[in-house]
Design a protein around this motif. Structure first.
Motif, PDB file in Angstrom:
ATOM      1  N   SER A 156       4.036  12.554  -6.743  1.00  0.00           N
ATOM      2  CA  SER A 156       3.787  13.945  -6.352  1.00  0.00           C
ATOM      3  C   SER A 156       4.216  14.189  -4.914  1.00  0.00           C
ATOM      4  CB  SER A 156       2.307  14.315  -6.548  1.00  0.00           C
ATOM      5  OG  SER A 156       1.453  13.434  -5.844  1.00  0.00           O
ATOM      6  N   GLN A 157       3.989  13.222  -4.027  1.00  0.00           N
ATOM      7  CA  GLN A 157       4.403  13.362  -2.635  1.00  0.00           C
ATOM      8  C   GLN A 157       5.921  13.463  -2.526  1.00  0.00           C
ATOM      9  OE1 GLN A 157       4.333   9.988   0.126  1.00  0.00           O
ATOM     10  NE2 GLN A 157       2.991  11.163   1.480  1.00  0.00           N
ATOM     11  N   ILE A 206       7.078  20.651   1.537  1.00  0.00           N
ATOM     12  CA  ILE A 206       5.617  20.626   1.640  1.00  0.00           C
ATOM     13  C   ILE A 206       5.195  19.177   1.837  1.00  0.00           C
ATOM     14  CG2 ILE A 206       3.433  21.071   0.460  1.00  0.00           C
ATOM     15  CD1 ILE A 206       4.878  23.283  -1.102  1.00  0.00           C
ATOM     16  N   ALA A 207       4.545  18.889   2.960  1.00  0.00           N
ATOM     17  CA  ALA A 207       4.120  17.530   3.277  1.00  0.00           C
ATOM     18  C   ALA A 207       2.740  17.272   2.676  1.00  0.00           C
ATOM     19  CB  ALA A 207       4.097  17.316   4.787  1.00  0.00           C
ATOM     20  N   LEU A 208       2.661  16.355   1.730  1.00  0.00           N
ATOM     21  CA  LEU A 208       1.384  15.969   1.135  1.00  0.00           C
ATOM     22  C   LEU A 208       0.917  14.643   1.720  1.00  0.00           C
ATOM     23  CD1 LEU A 208       1.808  16.652  -2.699  1.00  0.00           C
ATOM     24  CD2 LEU A 208       0.657  18.082  -1.001  1.00  0.00           C
ATOM     25  N   PRO A 209      -0.397  14.431   1.787  1.00  0.00           N
ATOM     26  CA  PRO A 209      -0.905  13.103   2.157  1.00  0.00           C
ATOM     27  C   PRO A 209      -0.486  12.062   1.117  1.00  0.00           C
ATOM     28  CG  PRO A 209      -2.652  14.756   2.200  1.00  0.00           C
ATOM     29  CD  PRO A 209      -1.481  15.390   1.538  1.00  0.00           C
ATOM     30  N   ARG A 210      -0.719  10.811   1.414  1.00  0.00           N
ATOM     31  CA  ARG A 210      -0.235   9.730   0.559  1.00  0.00           C
ATOM     32  C   ARG A 210      -1.065   9.537  -0.704  1.00  0.00           C
ATOM     33  NH1 ARG A 210       1.388   6.972  -2.659  1.00  0.00           N
ATOM     34  NH2 ARG A 210       2.593   5.031  -2.555  1.00  0.00           N
ATOM     35  N   LYS A 259       3.126  -3.680  12.603  1.00  0.00           N
ATOM     36  CA  LYS A 259       2.258  -2.674  11.997  1.00  0.00           C
ATOM     37  C   LYS A 259       2.768  -1.307  12.418  1.00  0.00           C
ATOM     38  CE  LYS A 259      -2.561  -1.380  11.212  1.00  0.00           C
ATOM     39  NZ  LYS A 259      -3.969  -1.648  11.558  1.00  0.00           N
ATOM     40  N   VAL A 260       2.976  -0.419  11.433  1.00  0.00           N
ATOM     41  CA  VAL A 260       3.577   0.882  11.717  1.00  0.00           C
ATOM     42  C   VAL A 260       2.730   2.003  11.125  1.00  0.00           C
ATOM     43  CG1 VAL A 260       5.909  -0.100  11.774  1.00  0.00           C
ATOM     44  CG2 VAL A 260       5.028   0.880   9.638  1.00  0.00           C
ATOM     45  N   CYS A 261       2.963   3.195  11.632  1.00  0.00           N
ATOM     46  CA  CYS A 261       2.374   4.418  11.089  1.00  0.00           C
ATOM     47  C   CYS A 261       3.510   5.303  10.601  1.00  0.00           C
ATOM     48  CB  CYS A 261       1.552   5.130  12.158  1.00  0.00           C
ATOM     49  SG  CYS A 261       0.871   6.724  11.622  1.00  0.00           S
ATOM     50  N   ASP A 262       3.496   5.632   9.328  1.00  0.00           N
ATOM     51  CA  ASP A 262       4.482   6.544   8.753  1.00  0.00           C
ATOM     52  C   ASP A 262       4.254   7.925   9.364  1.00  0.00           C
ATOM     53  OD1 ASP A 262       5.936   8.315   7.171  1.00  0.00           O
ATOM     54  OD2 ASP A 262       5.531   7.231   5.323  1.00  0.00           O
ATOM     55  N   GLU A 263       5.240   8.434  10.087  1.00  0.00           N
ATOM     56  CA  GLU A 263       5.045   9.696  10.805  1.00  0.00           C
ATOM     57  C   GLU A 263       5.035  10.916   9.889  1.00  0.00           C
ATOM     58  OE1 GLU A 263       7.705   9.881  14.137  1.00  0.00           O
ATOM     59  OE2 GLU A 263       6.800   8.138  15.108  1.00  0.00           O
ATOM     60  N   SER A 264       5.388  10.742   8.625  1.00  0.00           N
ATOM     61  CA  SER A 264       5.354  11.875   7.691  1.00  0.00           C
ATOM     62  C   SER A 264       3.967  12.104   7.114  1.00  0.00           C
ATOM     63  CB  SER A 264       6.354  11.660   6.560  1.00  0.00           C
ATOM     64  OG  SER A 264       5.961  10.568   5.738  1.00  0.00           O
ATOM     65  N   ASP A 265       3.158  11.039   6.980  1.00  0.00           N
ATOM     66  CA  ASP A 265       1.841  11.219   6.352  1.00  0.00           C
ATOM     67  C   ASP A 265       0.710  10.462   7.044  1.00  0.00           C
ATOM     68  OD1 ASP A 265       2.223   8.553   5.572  1.00  0.00           O
ATOM     69  OD2 ASP A 265       2.759   9.053   3.512  1.00  0.00           O
ATOM     70  N   VAL A 294       0.812  -1.214   0.000  1.00  0.00           N
ATOM     71  CA  VAL A 294       0.000   0.000   0.000  1.00  0.00           C
ATOM     72  C   VAL A 294       0.849   1.268   0.000  1.00  0.00           C
ATOM     73  CG1 VAL A 294      -1.985  -1.104   1.083  1.00  0.00           C
ATOM     74  CG2 VAL A 294      -0.216  -0.074   2.526  1.00  0.00           C
ATOM     75  N   SER A 295       2.098   1.166   0.434  1.00  0.00           N
ATOM     76  CA  SER A 295       3.012   2.310   0.433  1.00  0.00           C
ATOM     77  C   SER A 295       4.418   1.795   0.699  1.00  0.00           C
ATOM     78  CB  SER A 295       2.595   3.349   1.480  1.00  0.00           C
ATOM     79  OG  SER A 295       3.331   4.562   1.318  1.00  0.00           O
TER      80      SER A 295
END
Length: 254
Positions: free
Chosen positions: A160-161, A169-173, A45-51, A24-25
């Motif tokens: 684009s991200q 500029i931090a964009l969502p995934r 299971k992790v959460c990407d802290e950037s998005d 998924v990413s």
């Protein structure tokens, strides 16, 4: 909550804790994440802290730490970059975060990093059309990869991200999430280089995103990262002259 950094060039984030599960990413080397859950068989299971994106990766791809922010440093500038990590040579892609000082030395968790190359510091300098074009063109001919966001393989919103990461500029995934941000530009004629252009399907769902170049040109990940023609209706493939994507809207973020 335990935190970690990615310690391999590219780590797949999967929907479920299995090598056969959908990717998924991705996390790139140096990306910080939060550990949410652990499973038998080396999966976390992790959460990407950037998005804020979540997924499952292998525990061996991470270095756990109490620190949340990598600290000083910048982004790797070469298409591929040689570093030493824990005293072993590693090659990492364009746009990885390296928490090193001006002498190219630093740490990732408890591991030592050394790097003799150049770094790009997104917070320094102005956002210009020339900078955007140079960053975007680094991805030319990168193959399309669902869930990817590196020069080794990328999808449209990962592309684009990744480019906007260099603009600080931090964009969502996902493209639908990116469409909810920024200033709406009503007409293609009023857009400028670096604006994001979004495309929908017959049900009105946002399914694709690209980066505007000069008037009438868009760079996007479709089969591979490529440059095509764009008008107020959408994208025309520059090789076949066939209509491939229907324009939904334009957003500006800077």
């Amino acid at each position: 909550m335990q935190h970690a950094f990615t310690c391999v060039p590219v780590s797949p984030l999967r929907k479920d804790p299995s090598h056969t599960s959908e990717m998924v990413s991705q996390l790139l080397f140096g990306d910080p994440c939060s550990i949410l859950q652990t499973e038998a068989g080396n999966w976390v299971k992790v959460c990407d802290e950037s998005d804020g994106y979540t997924g499952w990766c292998q525990q061996s791809h991470l270095v756990e730490t109490d620190r949340v922010i990598p600290g000083s440093g910048g982004l790797t500038k070469g298409w591929v970059n040689k570093i030493k990590f824990d005293h072993q040579e590693m090659h990492i892609p364009f746009g990885c975060t390296l928490p090193v000082n001006n002498k190219g030395r630093g740490t990732l968790g408890s591991k030592i990093i050394s790097y003799d190359g150049k770094l790009f510091h997104p917070a320094n300098g102005k956002i210009t059309g020339g900078r955007i074009k140079k960053i975007a063109f680094t991805f030319i001919n990168t193959p399309y990869l669902w869930g990817g966001k590196s020069v080794f393989g990328t999808d449209c919103s990962g592309f684009s991200q990744a480019v906007y990461k260099f603009l600080n500029i931090a964009l969502p995934r996902d493209s639908a999430q990116q469409f909810e941000m920024g200033e709406s530009i009503p007409l293609l004629g009023k857009a400028k280089r670096g604006d994001l252009v979004f495309f929908d399907n017959d049900e009105g769902k946002i399914v694709h995103v690209g980066i505007l170049l000069e008037q009438g040109q868009v760079i996007h990940a479709s089969g591979k990262v490529r440059i095509d023609h764009i008008d107020q209706q959408g994208i025309l493939n520059s090789s076949t002259n066939l209509r491939t994507h229907k324009l939904r809207g334009i957003r500006r973020y800077f």
